[in-house]
Design a protein around this motif. Structure first.
Motif, short mmCIF file in Angstrom:
data_model
loop_
_atom_site.label_atom_id
_atom_site.label_comp_id
_atom_site.label_asym_id
_atom_site.label_seq_id
_atom_site.Cartn_x
_atom_site.Cartn_y
_atom_site.Cartn_z
N PRO A 182 -14.50 8.44 -3.34
CA PRO A 182 -13.95 7.50 -2.36
C PRO A 182 -12.61 7.94 -1.78
CG PRO A 182 -14.49 6.37 -4.42
CD PRO A 182 -14.62 7.83 -4.66
N LEU A 183 -12.44 7.65 -0.50
CA LEU A 183 -11.14 7.76 0.15
C LEU A 183 -10.50 6.39 -0.04
CD1 LEU A 183 -9.20 9.37 2.09
CD2 LEU A 183 -10.29 8.05 3.93
N VAL A 184 -9.31 6.35 -0.59
CA VAL A 184 -8.69 5.07 -0.94
C VAL A 184 -7.25 5.02 -0.45
CG1 VAL A 184 -10.15 4.83 -2.99
CG2 VAL A 184 -7.86 5.81 -3.22
N LEU A 222 0.84 -1.19 0.00
CA LEU A 222 0.00 0.00 0.00
C LEU A 222 0.87 1.24 0.00
CD1 LEU A 222 -2.88 -1.04 2.39
CD2 LEU A 222 -2.54 -1.53 -0.02
N ASP A 223 0.35 2.29 -0.60
CA ASP A 223 1.07 3.54 -0.74
C ASP A 223 0.33 4.61 0.04
OD1 ASP A 223 2.93 5.38 -1.59
OD2 ASP A 223 2.67 5.02 -3.71
N ARG A 224 0.10 5.75 -0.56
CA ARG A 224 -0.53 6.86 0.16
C ARG A 224 -2.05 6.78 0.13
NH1 ARG A 224 0.88 8.40 -4.78
NH2 ARG A 224 -0.51 9.72 -5.97
N VAL A 225 -2.67 7.51 1.04
CA VAL A 225 -4.12 7.64 1.11
C VAL A 225 -4.51 8.86 0.28
CG1 VAL A 225 -6.06 8.15 2.65
CG2 VAL A 225 -4.31 6.49 3.33
N GLU A 226 -5.52 8.71 -0.57
CA GLU A 226 -5.97 9.78 -1.46
C GLU A 226 -7.48 9.81 -1.53
OE1 GLU A 226 -4.48 12.18 -3.21
OE2 GLU A 226 -2.49 11.58 -2.53
N VAL A 227 -8.01 10.95 -1.93
CA VAL A 227 -9.42 11.06 -2.27
C VAL A 227 -9.48 11.10 -3.79
CG1 VAL A 227 -11.50 12.48 -2.13
CG2 VAL A 227 -9.97 12.33 -0.16
N LEU A 228 -10.17 10.14 -4.38
CA LEU A 228 -10.27 10.10 -5.84
C LEU A 228 -11.29 11.14 -6.30
CD1 LEU A 228 -10.22 6.28 -6.64
CD2 LEU A 228 -8.33 7.89 -6.62
N ASP A 229 -10.96 11.87 -7.32
CA ASP A 229 -11.86 12.83 -7.95
C ASP A 229 -12.34 13.93 -7.01
OD1 ASP A 229 -11.66 11.43 -10.36
OD2 ASP A 229 -13.31 10.10 -9.78
N GLY A 230 -11.61 14.23 -5.96
CA GLY A 230 -11.94 15.38 -5.12
C GLY A 230 -13.00 15.17 -4.07
N LEU A 268 -16.56 5.81 1.29
CA LEU A 268 -17.23 6.32 0.11
C LEU A 268 -17.72 7.74 0.40
CD1 LEU A 268 -19.29 3.14 -0.79
CD2 LEU A 268 -17.01 3.79 -1.56
N ARG A 269 -17.94 8.52 -0.65
CA ARG A 269 -18.46 9.88 -0.51
C ARG A 269 -17.67 10.68 0.53
NH1 ARG A 269 -21.57 6.43 -0.61
NH2 ARG A 269 -23.66 5.90 -0.64
N PHE A 270 -16.40 10.76 0.31
CA PHE A 270 -15.51 11.44 1.24
C PHE A 270 -15.20 12.84 0.74
CE2 PHE A 270 -11.72 12.19 3.70
CZ PHE A 270 -11.99 11.51 4.87
N ARG A 271 -15.18 13.79 1.65
CA ARG A 271 -14.87 15.17 1.28
C ARG A 271 -13.36 15.38 1.25
NH1 ARG A 271 -17.66 16.77 5.79
NH2 ARG A 271 -15.92 18.16 6.21
N ASP A 272 -12.89 15.98 0.19
CA ASP A 272 -11.47 16.25 0.03
C ASP A 272 -10.93 17.08 1.21
OD1 ASP A 272 -9.07 15.97 -1.38
OD2 ASP A 272 -9.33 17.93 -2.32
N ALA A 273 -11.78 17.92 1.81
CA ALA A 273 -11.35 18.78 2.91
C ALA A 273 -10.84 17.97 4.11
CB ALA A 273 -12.50 19.69 3.34
N ASP A 274 -11.30 16.74 4.26
CA ASP A 274 -10.87 15.90 5.39
C ASP A 274 -9.68 15.01 5.04
OD1 ASP A 274 -12.85 16.82 7.16
OD2 ASP A 274 -14.32 15.40 6.35
N ARG A 275 -9.10 15.20 3.86
CA ARG A 275 -8.04 14.31 3.40
C ARG A 275 -6.83 14.29 4.34
NH1 ARG A 275 -5.27 14.75 -2.40
NH2 ARG A 275 -6.83 16.38 -2.44
N ARG A 276 -6.36 15.45 4.77
CA ARG A 276 -5.17 15.51 5.63
C ARG A 276 -5.42 14.74 6.93
NH1 ARG A 276 -3.02 21.10 5.87
NH2 ARG A 276 -2.15 20.44 3.90
#
Length: 175
Positions: free
Chosen positions: A84-86, A73-81, A129-137
């Motif tokens: 999904p948080l993946v 596994l690598d980094r955690v990202e939000v796909l398409d802004g 699923l349905r994750f907000r990019d603002a919570d990515r950090r």
């Protein structure tokens, strides 16, 4: 819809489930809240409306020959802004080869989902699923500080119509 999915080794599945739990405990979206019996960490190789005749056995043979596969596994990202948080999966050459071979088998399948197709596919394990990019950090700090390793040890297919899974292949002894 029918999928082709790879399942994680116990240690990798445990790492993903622990990340699900940390996200949920922090009040963030998480797949820990999905209690359906088929919910478990997996990597989707393909998704189509239905399998062409004979494809399921050909996919099982492919996966039987390819598994187990290394997984890191690598980094955690939000796909398409805001989707999904993946947890991204580093695409080992063996994984890329299996992905291409699966799509060769499904070349005539109706309704291929383009986000899984070669050239567009981003190998990942879903965390929410349905994750907000603002919570990515915050999610990265909770879920993805480590870079777990393991293997993909089994393959299955999910049928969205019946909400069931069927085994395609496994490196585990069959009972």
């Amino acid at each position: 819809m029918r999928t082709v999915e790879l399942l994680c080794s116990p240690e990798l599945e445990e790492a993903v489930r622990a990340a699900w739990d940390r996200l949920a405990a922090a009040g963030l979206p998480s797949l820990a809240r999905n209690t359906h019996a088929t919910n478990r960490p997996h990597l989707t190789l393909a998704s189509v409306d239905e399998f062409p005749p004979g494809a399921e056995q050909r996919l099982a043979d492919l996966c039987d020959a390819a598994l187990p596969l290394p997984a890191r596994l690598d980094r955690v990202e939000v796909l398409d802004g805001s989707a999904p948080l993946v947890w991204l999966v580093r695409p080992a050459p063996q994984l890329v080869a299996l992905h291409g071979a699966v799509w060769d088998v499904l070349a005539t399948a109706p309704g291929p989902q383009p986000w899984h197709a070669p050239g567009r596919w981003v190998p990942h394990l879903s965390l929410a699923l349905r994750f907000r990019d603002a919570d990515r950090r915050r999610a990265r700090a909770l879920a993805g500080a480590d870079r777990p390793r393991g293997e993909f040890i089994a393959a299955r297919s999910y049928d969205s119509e019946t909400r069931t899974v069927s085994e395609l292949a496994s490196t585990c002894p069959r009972s």
